[in-house]
Motif scaffolding. Structure first.
Motif, PDB file in Angstrom:
ATOM      1  N   THR A 181      -2.053   5.924   8.242  1.00  0.00           N
ATOM      2  CA  THR A 181      -2.361   6.963   7.257  1.00  0.00           C
ATOM      3  C   THR A 181      -1.301   8.064   7.279  1.00  0.00           C
ATOM      4  OG1 THR A 181      -3.830   8.155   8.782  1.00  0.00           O
ATOM      5  CG2 THR A 181      -4.849   6.527   7.291  1.00  0.00           C
ATOM      6  N   LEU A 182      -0.758   8.377   8.443  1.00  0.00           N
ATOM      7  CA  LEU A 182       0.303   9.382   8.512  1.00  0.00           C
ATOM      8  C   LEU A 182       1.582   8.872   7.852  1.00  0.00           C
ATOM      9  CD1 LEU A 182      -0.289  10.817  12.087  1.00  0.00           C
ATOM     10  CD2 LEU A 182      -1.036  11.764   9.885  1.00  0.00           C
ATOM     11  N   GLU A 183       1.844   7.586   7.979  1.00  0.00           N
ATOM     12  CA  GLU A 183       2.987   6.977   7.280  1.00  0.00           C
ATOM     13  C   GLU A 183       2.801   7.079   5.766  1.00  0.00           C
ATOM     14  OE1 GLU A 183       4.276   2.421   6.416  1.00  0.00           O
ATOM     15  OE2 GLU A 183       3.862   2.900   8.514  1.00  0.00           O
ATOM     16  N   LEU A 184       1.594   6.795   5.308  1.00  0.00           N
ATOM     17  CA  LEU A 184       1.297   6.905   3.872  1.00  0.00           C
ATOM     18  C   LEU A 184       1.440   8.354   3.406  1.00  0.00           C
ATOM     19  CD1 LEU A 184      -1.804   4.540   3.704  1.00  0.00           C
ATOM     20  CD2 LEU A 184       0.534   4.048   2.918  1.00  0.00           C
TER      21      LEU A 184
ATOM     22  N   ILE B 227       0.845  -1.198   0.000  1.00  0.00           N
ATOM     23  CA  ILE B 227       0.000   0.000   0.000  1.00  0.00           C
ATOM     24  C   ILE B 227       0.879   1.246   0.000  1.00  0.00           C
ATOM     25  CG2 ILE B 227      -1.676   1.325   1.348  1.00  0.00           C
ATOM     26  CD1 ILE B 227      -2.756  -1.475   2.302  1.00  0.00           C
ATOM     27  N   GLY B 228       1.925   1.240   0.804  1.00  0.00           N
ATOM     28  CA  GLY B 228       2.858   2.372   0.830  1.00  0.00           C
ATOM     29  C   GLY B 228       3.494   2.613  -0.520  1.00  0.00           C
ATOM     30  N   GLU B 229       3.864   1.539  -1.200  1.00  0.00           N
ATOM     31  CA  GLU B 229       4.456   1.676  -2.529  1.00  0.00           C
ATOM     32  C   GLU B 229       3.465   2.297  -3.508  1.00  0.00           C
ATOM     33  OE1 GLU B 229       5.982  -2.117  -3.761  1.00  0.00           O
ATOM     34  OE2 GLU B 229       7.359  -2.220  -2.049  1.00  0.00           O
ATOM     35  N   ILE B 230       2.201   1.942  -3.396  1.00  0.00           N
ATOM     36  CA  ILE B 230       1.177   2.520  -4.269  1.00  0.00           C
ATOM     37  C   ILE B 230       1.075   4.024  -4.046  1.00  0.00           C
ATOM     38  CG2 ILE B 230      -1.322   2.637  -4.701  1.00  0.00           C
ATOM     39  CD1 ILE B 230      -1.319  -0.450  -4.147  1.00  0.00           C
ATOM     40  N   TYR B 231       1.033   4.444  -2.785  1.00  0.00           N
ATOM     41  CA  TYR B 231       0.952   5.879  -2.487  1.00  0.00           C
ATOM     42  C   TYR B 231       2.186   6.613  -3.007  1.00  0.00           C
ATOM     43  CZ  TYR B 231      -3.285   5.923   0.314  1.00  0.00           C
ATOM     44  OH  TYR B 231      -4.597   5.861   0.717  1.00  0.00           O
ATOM     45  N   GLU B 232       3.346   6.027  -2.802  1.00  0.00           N
ATOM     46  CA  GLU B 232       4.574   6.668  -3.245  1.00  0.00           C
ATOM     47  C   GLU B 232       4.628   6.739  -4.776  1.00  0.00           C
ATOM     48  OE1 GLU B 232       9.285   6.484  -2.108  1.00  0.00           O
ATOM     49  OE2 GLU B 232       7.847   5.335  -0.924  1.00  0.00           O
ATOM     50  N   HIS B 233       4.245   5.667  -5.422  1.00  0.00           N
ATOM     51  CA  HIS B 233       4.249   5.634  -6.895  1.00  0.00           C
ATOM     52  C   HIS B 233       3.271   6.670  -7.448  1.00  0.00           C
ATOM     53  CE1 HIS B 233       4.977   3.770 -10.803  1.00  0.00           C
ATOM     54  NE2 HIS B 233       3.677   3.876 -11.012  1.00  0.00           N
ATOM     55  N   LEU B 234       2.097   6.739  -6.870  1.00  0.00           N
ATOM     56  CA  LEU B 234       1.105   7.722  -7.300  1.00  0.00           C
ATOM     57  C   LEU B 234       1.662   9.138  -7.134  1.00  0.00           C
ATOM     58  CD1 LEU B 234      -1.800   8.325  -8.243  1.00  0.00           C
ATOM     59  CD2 LEU B 234      -2.455   8.344  -5.836  1.00  0.00           C
ATOM     60  N   ALA B 235       2.286   9.410  -6.003  1.00  0.00           N
ATOM     61  CA  ALA B 235       2.821  10.756  -5.752  1.00  0.00           C
ATOM     62  C   ALA B 235       3.946  11.105  -6.720  1.00  0.00           C
ATOM     63  CB  ALA B 235       3.310  10.858  -4.310  1.00  0.00           C
ATOM     64  N   LYS B 236       4.724  10.124  -7.117  1.00  0.00           N
ATOM     65  CA  LYS B 236       5.814  10.375  -8.069  1.00  0.00           C
ATOM     66  C   LYS B 236       5.278  10.762  -9.443  1.00  0.00           C
ATOM     67  CE  LYS B 236       9.213   7.034  -6.350  1.00  0.00           C
ATOM     68  NZ  LYS B 236       9.904   5.769  -6.693  1.00  0.00           N
ATOM     69  N   HIS B 237       4.141  10.181  -9.822  1.00  0.00           N
ATOM     70  CA  HIS B 237       3.694  10.267 -11.212  1.00  0.00           C
ATOM     71  C   HIS B 237       2.415  11.039 -11.476  1.00  0.00           C
ATOM     72  CE1 HIS B 237       6.913   7.548 -12.268  1.00  0.00           C
ATOM     73  NE2 HIS B 237       6.554   6.786 -11.262  1.00  0.00           N
ATOM     74  N   ALA B 238       1.722  11.471 -10.437  1.00  0.00           N
ATOM     75  CA  ALA B 238       0.461  12.187 -10.651  1.00  0.00           C
ATOM     76  C   ALA B 238       0.415  13.432  -9.769  1.00  0.00           C
ATOM     77  CB  ALA B 238      -0.723  11.274 -10.328  1.00  0.00           C
ATOM     78  N   PRO B 239       0.165  14.578 -10.366  1.00  0.00           N
ATOM     79  CA  PRO B 239       0.093  15.800  -9.552  1.00  0.00           C
ATOM     80  C   PRO B 239      -1.221  15.866  -8.772  1.00  0.00           C
ATOM     81  CG  PRO B 239      -0.316  16.316 -11.845  1.00  0.00           C
ATOM     82  CD  PRO B 239       0.020  14.846 -11.788  1.00  0.00           C
ATOM     83  N   PHE B 240      -1.125  16.057  -7.472  1.00  0.00           N
ATOM     84  CA  PHE B 240      -2.307  16.256  -6.631  1.00  0.00           C
ATOM     85  C   PHE B 240      -1.890  17.012  -5.380  1.00  0.00           C
ATOM     86  CE2 PHE B 240      -0.658  11.991  -5.816  1.00  0.00           C
ATOM     87  CZ  PHE B 240      -0.484  11.994  -4.437  1.00  0.00           C
ATOM     88  N   PRO B 241      -2.789  17.853  -4.854  1.00  0.00           N
ATOM     89  CA  PRO B 241      -2.431  18.683  -3.701  1.00  0.00           C
ATOM     90  C   PRO B 241      -2.758  18.064  -2.344  1.00  0.00           C
ATOM     91  CG  PRO B 241      -4.477  19.462  -4.613  1.00  0.00           C
ATOM     92  CD  PRO B 241      -4.019  18.314  -5.489  1.00  0.00           C
ATOM     93  N   GLY B 242      -3.441  16.916  -2.347  1.00  0.00           N
ATOM     94  CA  GLY B 242      -3.812  16.353  -1.054  1.00  0.00           C
ATOM     95  C   GLY B 242      -4.289  14.923  -1.143  1.00  0.00           C
TER      96      GLY B 242
ATOM     97  N   THR C 174      -3.506   3.071  15.643  1.00  0.00           N
ATOM     98  CA  THR C 174      -2.834   2.271  14.624  1.00  0.00           C
ATOM     99  C   THR C 174      -3.235   2.715  13.223  1.00  0.00           C
ATOM    100  OG1 THR C 174      -2.668   0.406  16.142  1.00  0.00           O
ATOM    101  CG2 THR C 174      -2.457  -0.086  13.793  1.00  0.00           C
ATOM    102  N   LEU C 175      -4.531   2.928  13.008  1.00  0.00           N
ATOM    103  CA  LEU C 175      -4.994   3.391  11.697  1.00  0.00           C
ATOM    104  C   LEU C 175      -4.464   4.787  11.392  1.00  0.00           C
ATOM    105  CD1 LEU C 175      -8.682   2.133  11.706  1.00  0.00           C
ATOM    106  CD2 LEU C 175      -6.858   1.394  10.157  1.00  0.00           C
ATOM    107  N   THR C 176      -4.490   5.656  12.383  1.00  0.00           N
ATOM    108  CA  THR C 176      -3.978   7.018  12.173  1.00  0.00           C
ATOM    109  C   THR C 176      -2.492   6.974  11.851  1.00  0.00           C
ATOM    110  OG1 THR C 176      -5.682   8.015  13.558  1.00  0.00           O
ATOM    111  CG2 THR C 176      -3.645   9.281  13.253  1.00  0.00           C
ATOM    112  N   ALA C 177      -1.743   6.191  12.591  1.00  0.00           N
ATOM    113  CA  ALA C 177      -0.301   6.087  12.333  1.00  0.00           C
ATOM    114  C   ALA C 177      -0.040   5.592  10.914  1.00  0.00           C
ATOM    115  CB  ALA C 177       0.359   5.167  13.356  1.00  0.00           C
TER     116      ALA C 177
END
Length: 167
Positions: A79-82, A7-22, A74-77
């Motif tokens: 999402t903050l990690e992501l 899941i972390g890799e998906i978030y990181e990959h998305l951030a690398k390749h798609a512009p979004f502010p939040g 745990t869930l908050t931590a």
């Protein structure tokens, strides 16, 4: 842990390749009062001083409250990690987390979802609150919305940082 890594890799990959502010962490980021009973979760409960048995936790009000808080933290931590993984590529990055109305209207409902408006307000830029009286089968939709607003307004920072998702 493998799933969390993916899941972390998906978030990181998305951030690398798609512009979004939040990022909006939607309402499916919750744990009910009947999960999680896999061996890793039971070990985490024991490590936090809780019984390693769901029935024993549910039978003890104090343990149930601690379990609810642990699940929420745990869930908050996570999402903050992501967020941090995405923020490496997309800074600045705003965050919001979606929550159901019931944890705001009924303090006992925090056990059902491991969601808390004060926690969301302190950990995210916005709380996205599902103000949906028809989904909640409210008998009086207007009163439901007024009650929801009153509870949010009574929470420090609530009005300034809450987005009401209307049905």
């Amino acid at each position: 842990t493998r799933a969390r890594g993916s899941i972390g890799e998906i978030y990181e990959h998305l951030a690398k390749h798609a512009p979004f502010p939040g990022l909006l962490f939607h309402d499916d980021a919750f744990l009910t009062g009947f999960e999680d009973a896999n061996p890793a979760a039971l070990a985490a409960y024991r490590a936090d001083g809780l019984p390693g048995d769901i029935a024993a936790i549910r039978a003890d009000r104090a343990a149930m409250a601690r379990w609810t808080a642990l699940k929420s933290r745990t869930l908050t931590a996570f999402t903050l990690e992501l967020t941090e993984r995405a923020r490496r590529w997309r800074a600045p990055l705003q965050t919001a987390r979606n929550l159901y109305a019931q944890p705001v209207l009924n303090p006992n409902a925090q056990e059902w979802f491991a969601q808390s408006l004060p926690d969301f307000l302190s950990n995210y830029d916005r709380a996205a609150l599902m103000a949906m009286p028809y989904m909640e089968q409210a008998r009086n939709p207007d009163r439901f919305l007024r009650d929801l607003y009153t509870r949010v307004a009574a929470t420090p920072g609530g009005v300034a940082k809450t987005v009401f998702e209307l049905q």
